[in-house]
Design an enzyme around this catalytic site. Structure first.
Site, short mmCIF file in Angstrom:
data_model
loop_
_atom_site.label_atom_id
_atom_site.label_comp_id
_atom_site.label_asym_id
_atom_site.label_seq_id
_atom_site.Cartn_x
_atom_site.Cartn_y
_atom_site.Cartn_z
N HIS A 2 49.87 36.81 50.91
CA HIS A 2 48.96 36.24 49.90
C HIS A 2 49.76 35.49 48.69
CE1 HIS A 2 44.89 37.04 48.17
NE2 HIS A 2 45.82 37.17 46.90
N SER B 212 39.33 34.86 49.21
CA SER B 212 38.54 35.65 50.12
C SER B 212 38.95 37.09 49.38
CB SER B 212 39.45 35.66 51.18
OG SER B 212 40.74 35.93 51.15
N HIS B 213 38.12 38.25 49.93
CA HIS B 213 38.38 39.28 49.55
C HIS B 213 37.95 39.99 50.74
CE1 HIS B 213 39.26 42.50 45.81
NE2 HIS B 213 40.24 41.70 46.10
#
Ligand SMILES: Nc1ncnc2c1ncn2[C@@H]1O[C@H](COP(=O)(O)OP(=O)(O)O)[C@@H](O)[C@H]1O
Ligand SMILES: [Mg+2]
Lengths: 735, 78, 227, 78
Positions: free
Chosen positions: A49, A94-95
């Protein structure tokens, strides 16, 4: 409390997501065994990430510059010039995983995170979008996810006060185990009042602002297992809960604070909050940072350094302030009832020092934390191009009217009103085009300018041919912006893929990026920010490759725009663009013929640009009364959408083309638009398009209560509307 | 018969609502108010007392509580 | 016309409101922070705008209704100064006891943003006299708690006294509100609360300017008073 | 010390949340569920036990309950 001097075992290293060779890299770098806190810091900085270790090599190939680009990828958000000393600041993120676990809070905090990225840079958020992918409608979890995600996006954005003006929703069994929630935010700032994360100056106060720190999101790994924690229950990883009320105050406080001139550098705390924000501020500014965790406001007792450094509590910021303005800054935060604490200083030793209870729990080289992050050139396989599907091998529908009704009531094509009515798309009073069209438009407050926003990707195209699919996603955004009259300026991407350690998946990622890059190049549509979400897999099955692309466009005069609604009876309907009747990977093929095969429609980028530029000119000259591009469902679905939006009928004859009628009506050819123009303008508009080498044909006229294709179908627009509007509420159990 | 279900946020989960109430009480001049946490109760009437507890627990697991962030307790009222 | 817009933490439609007021009155409204204890003098209008003051936590409008500035708002209202509460402002006026009843969670339990058909039931108030009686306009709503509730006696009384100023036209009720009530006025006729957003209907770019008449009604009333 | 405040809607007041839960439980196949009503609890810690009950009642009257539509009850927990 987790002790810092805990033994570092291979299991612990693996638990924190570091590979053995990555751990060796850590050892080589610091020349000793790391403490637990240090290991946590490495795991945060070096995970996919933060470090983009699998994608970086390929992301570098994307075009990121252009005359309008003020700041490309690398900051919290991208920045483009919109004239008059103003800039647009935007990004998408994004989540996915948090939303699958707890859809309301996952989606809400996704929105919160992206808003923070934008206002951290000094911009006031003015629009939000959301791109959502769910599993098959009949999968047991889907309805729950849809309800929670949509409520969460609305719950956060509405309260915060940003209009959510558009997005996408798709359903496909390949998202059964992994839904996708991609949130986009756009803000506007004065060009000379933009803030960055790069710290400058030694010995300056590092200040913590916003909400208190809790154990939110700590130990997404199995960190809390019994051998580490005396009290396993206490340490259970928790879901992040969003607080839009605090975020709204944080926005207002930041805006006031930035106006005082107190801010040297600012960084929001997103994933691995304190760690990433502090390291970034220091590393970018060639400075060291010293953090004293005892000064960090906490909401729980007994938090260890490890937990504090990895906490993902929301609504927090880190800033470097000018010391002489510290008091003024503090007053602003007190006014808004937010925490304000000096938690450290910048130093000149290029080290990252972390103190807890007077003890140094981490002391690491700050630049290497980012710079020395692993980067992989993962093996990837060249994917085979699917065979082109010949249109005449696909049966014609028994009843065209029925086929159209079935298509516009299908989960992927039906009205999204159920979704967007839960979003406040009007707040701020600048919404000029609401959800439901090709792109939404907001007026730039206090000016005559408008900004258009749209987000697109067609995952089934990307799955069939990642390169064409990547190209198509960019082209569709560009086209949707053009269709409302905007000049497309730049994009942000959100690349959602499966496990990159699998050569096939990596092959999809590589090819999609190549396609995206090619389209950006030709369309002069650079990438200014983005986000990569990998490992979207469950039980070995990956999601459809989903590189969502969101773009913004500029309207110099916001009143000169076009919507999709047919407005006046008697208007002439034109088709601009070349129709080939491409049925491969079409919705018709899937919904009516029950097949998902063939290659996706190819995008001729030069034609795309030529057609779009010509149409934009006409819209800006006020010569078009309605415009809609052809996308999912083809020409007939596009015309039906125009009729439903305008609540009036249309009468066309079969379009001319070399393919069978059903392929011309339902094929998903790219670069095509339907236009409505006043009857007396028709000849001149046709001539103008021909003059620009755009293929054009006259299809018919606007009017009546039915949608008619002569000799083929006649359906009342009311019937269309009922079919189109019913699926979502019915699915959600409301009718 | 009647039952009351009490749903509370897990201890470590942020409760923005409770925090806002805490602040408001202080602003209204109520001193010495420590942590405030908000939860909900759901009062249910059941026509058939058989297996009430089991059924109520199932209702909580399936709908009434979000067990990712909430705890629940079932109380029989009468 | 001299107006003031109250700002609570979490208010988010003040910009829309300020833009609408500026358009009609040609003057900047005073922005008054909730923690202040006094409003400026000589006001012709006090506005509580929409948003999510205090996050709508506890109950919508509950915490803001107890803000320091609200004492003076109540005081001025009692002295006859016109007060307009829109959406969250309406909720706060009810919580503050300036208007009867309460706005509960929408019957659908969902936030709803849509254009409704809104009937001007009483076109003789200081806020609505420039509308035609029974005129129906298309006006947006955007709220989670707009479900108006009061006991039957109160509802009867509101209707008998022509204090229901706005109603959702038939088939248009977005929230389950009793008797389709969208906006009510106090007994004295100077405090109006409404859920729909006239301020988001004041520019041709909004698709219609039917909300302007509300602000113009207030402005002309103020002018008449001054004359 | 700790107190729990229980706020419930008055019987005469319509409860959209309760109704929705009732409908959802029926849809999930839970039979024999009669009326469902939702309320809230507010858990408060007080640093000073003096006059706790009086102060808590005052908090309810002033803020925590809207007595037009809600009833409340104060329970001392410890
Ligand atoms: N999740 C969502 N939130 C808000 N609006 C949405 C959402 N999904 C779709 N919409 C809106 O519905 C309309 C139709 O969407 P779509 O079919 O994807 O449009 P297009 O084919 O032009 O890209 C668009 O205006 C879009 O913005
Ligand atoms: Mg489109």
């Amino acid at each position: 409390m987790l002790k810092n001097e805990i033994a570092i075992t291979p299991e612990l290293v693996a638990d924190l997501g570091l590979k053995p060779d990555e751990y060796q890299r850590v050892l080589d770098l610091i020349g000793r065994e790391p403490s637990l806190t240090e290991l946590g810091i490495f795991s945060a900085m070096w995970n996919e990430h933060c470090s983009y270790k699998s994608s970086r090599k390929w992301l570098r190939t994307l075009p990121t510059t252009g005359p309008r680009v003020v700041c490309g990828p690398g900051e919290n958000a991208g920045i483009v010039d919109i004239g008059d000393g103003q800039v647009a600041v935007f990004k998408m993120e994004s989540h996915n995983h948090p939303s699958y676990i707890e859809p309301y809070q996952g989606a809400a905090t996704g929105v919160g995170g992206i808003l923070r990225d934008v206002f951290t840079m000094g911009a006031r958020p003015v629009a939000a979008l959301n791109a959502l992918r769910f599993g098959a409608p009949d999968h047991p979890r889907t309805r729950h996810l849809v309800a929670g995600v949509v409520a969460g996006i609305g719950g956060y954005g509405n309260s915060f006060g940003v209009p959510t003006v558009g997005g996408e929703v798709n359903f496909h069994p390949r998202y059964n185990g992994n839904c996708l929630v991609n949130a986009f935010a756009l803000g506007i700032a004065d060009a000379d009042k933009v803030f960055y994360s790069k710290a400058e100056g030694v010995g300056l106060p590092v200040v913590y602002l916003g909400a208190k720190t809790g154990r939110d999101g700590v130990g997404g790994s199995t960190m809390a297992s019994a051998e580490f924690a005396d009290d396993a229950d206490e340490k259970r990883p928790t879901v992040q809960v969003g607080d839009p009320f605090t975020e709204k105050r944080l926005l207002e406080a930041c805006q006031e604070l930035m106006a005082t001139g107190a801010v040297v550098a600012i960084q929001d705390m997103g994933a691995a909050g304190l760690t990433c924000s502090a390291v970034e501020m220091g590393a970018k500014g060639d400075l060291g940072v010293r953090l004293d965790l005892d000064a960090v406001p906490t909401r729980e007792t007994g938090m260890s350094a490890y937990e504090m450094m990895l906490s993902e509590s929301q609504e927090r910021m880190l800033m470097v302030l000018r010391p002489e303005k510290r008091a003024a800054a503090e007053a602003v935060f007190k006014k808004w009832d937010l925490d304000f604490a000096e938690v450290g200083q910048t130093t000149n030793d290029l080290r990252f020092h972390v103190l807890r209870h007077g003890e140094e729990v981490a002391n690491l080289p700050i630049k290497e934390l980012g710079d020395e992050a692993p980067e992989y050139d993962r093996p990837w396989s060249e994917l085979q191009k699917p065979a082109v599907l010949a249109a005449d091998t696909v049966a014609e529908p028994a009843d065209y009217g029925q086929a159209l009704l079935q298509l516009i009531a299908a989960p992927d094509l039906c009205s999204r009103r159920w979704v967007w009515e839960q979003y406040d798309y009007l707040v701020q009073g600048n919404t000029v085009q609401r959800p439901g069209g090709d792109a939404a438009i907001i007026r730039v407050d206090g000016t005559n300018k408008g900004l258009a926003v749209a987000v697109d990707v067609t995952p089934r195209y990307v799955e069939a041919d990642p390169r064409e699919g990547g190209k198509q996603a960019v082209a569709e955004v560009w086209r949707n912006l053009t269709a409302v009259g905007a000049e497309p300026l730049a994009i942000t991407d959100n690349l959602n893929f499966g496990n990159p350690e699998k050569p096939d998946v990596m092959g999809q990622l590589v090819a999609a990026i190549k396609g995206i890059g090619a389209a950006c190049e030709v369309l002069a549509f650079p990438v200014v920010s983005g986000n990569v979400s990998l490992y979207n897999e469950t039980s070995g099955e990956a999601i459809l490759p989903t590189p969502a692309i969101a773009g913004i466009g500029l309207l110099p005069d916001v009143a000169q725009n076009a919507g999709i609604a047919l407005e006046d009876d008697g208007d002439v309907i034109l088709l601009a663009g070349a129709l080939t009747g491409w049925l491969g990977q079409s919705i018709y093929l899937r919904e009516i013929a029950g097949r998902e095969d063939g290659g996706p429609p190819p995008v001729d980028l030069a034609a795309e640009k030529r057609n779009g530029d010509a149409i934009r000119k006409l819209i800006r000259a006020g010569r078009i009364t309605a415009c809609h591009d052809i996308s999912d469902g083809g020409l007939l679905v596009a015309l039906a959408e125009m009729a439903m939006a305008g609540e009036r009928g249309a009468n066309i004859h079969a379009p001319e083309g070399a393919a069978p009628l059903h392929a011309l009506l339902f094929g998903e050819d790219q670069g095509c638009y339907l236009l409505a123009v006043a009857a007396e303008e028709a000849e001149a508009v046709i001539a103008a398009l021909q003059n620009d080498d755009v293929p054009v044909q006259r299809l018919g006229t606007v009017g009546g209560a039915d949608l008619v294709v002569e000799g083929t179908l006649a359906v009342p627009v009311k019937t269309l509307r009922t079919a189109h509007e019913s699926w979502f509420p019915a699915y959600m159990g409301e009718i | 018969m009647k039952a009351r279900i009490i749903v509370t946020l897990k201890q470590s989960v942020l409760d923005p609502q409770g925090q806002a109430i805490e602040g408001a009480l202080a602003a209204l001049g109520f001193d010495g108010v420590g942590s405030v946490r908000q939860g909900k109760i759901i009062d249910i009437e059941l026509s058939d007392p058989a297996d009430a507890e089991t059924r109520l627990n199932a209702m909580c697991e399936k709908l009434l509580a979000n067990t990712v962030i909430e705890d629940y307790r079932v109380e029989m009222v009468e | 016309m001299k107006s003031a817009v109250i700002l609570f933490p979490g208010t988010n439609r003040e910009r829309d409101m300020i833009a609408a007021l500026k358009k009609v009155t040609d003057a900047e409204p005073a922005i008054v922070w909730h923690a202040k204890t006094a409003l400026p003098d000589g006001l012709d209008l006090i506005v509580l705008p929409g948003g999510f003051s205090y996050g709508d936590y506890l109950r919508a409008g509950a915490i803001s209704a107890r803000s320091p500035i609200m004492r003076d708002v109540v005081h001025r209202a009692e002295a006859g100064v016109p007060v307009l509460g829109v959406c969250n402002g309406f909720q706060a006026l009810c919580e503050a006891g300036l208007l009867p009843g309460v706005l509960m969670r929408n019957a659908s339990l969902k936030f709803v943003c849509r254009e409704v058909r809104l009937e001007i039931v009483n076109a003789q108030t200081a806020f609505t006299h420039l509308y035609r009686p029974s005129q129906v306009i298309r006006c947006p709503v955007a709220h989670h708690d707009g479900n108006y509730f009061a006991d039957e006696a109160t509802l009867d009384r509101l209707e008998a006294e022509s204090r229901v100023v706005f109603r959702y036209a038939q088939g248009s009720n977005p929230n389950g509100s009793q008797r389709d009530i969208a906006g009510i006025i106090n007994e004295a006729g100077n405090v109006l609360g409404m859920m729909p957003h006239p301020e988001d209907l004041t520019d041709p770019l909004h698709g219609s300017t039917d909300g302007l008449a509300l602000f113009q009604s207030i402005a002309t009333t103020a002018q008449e008073k001054a004359a």
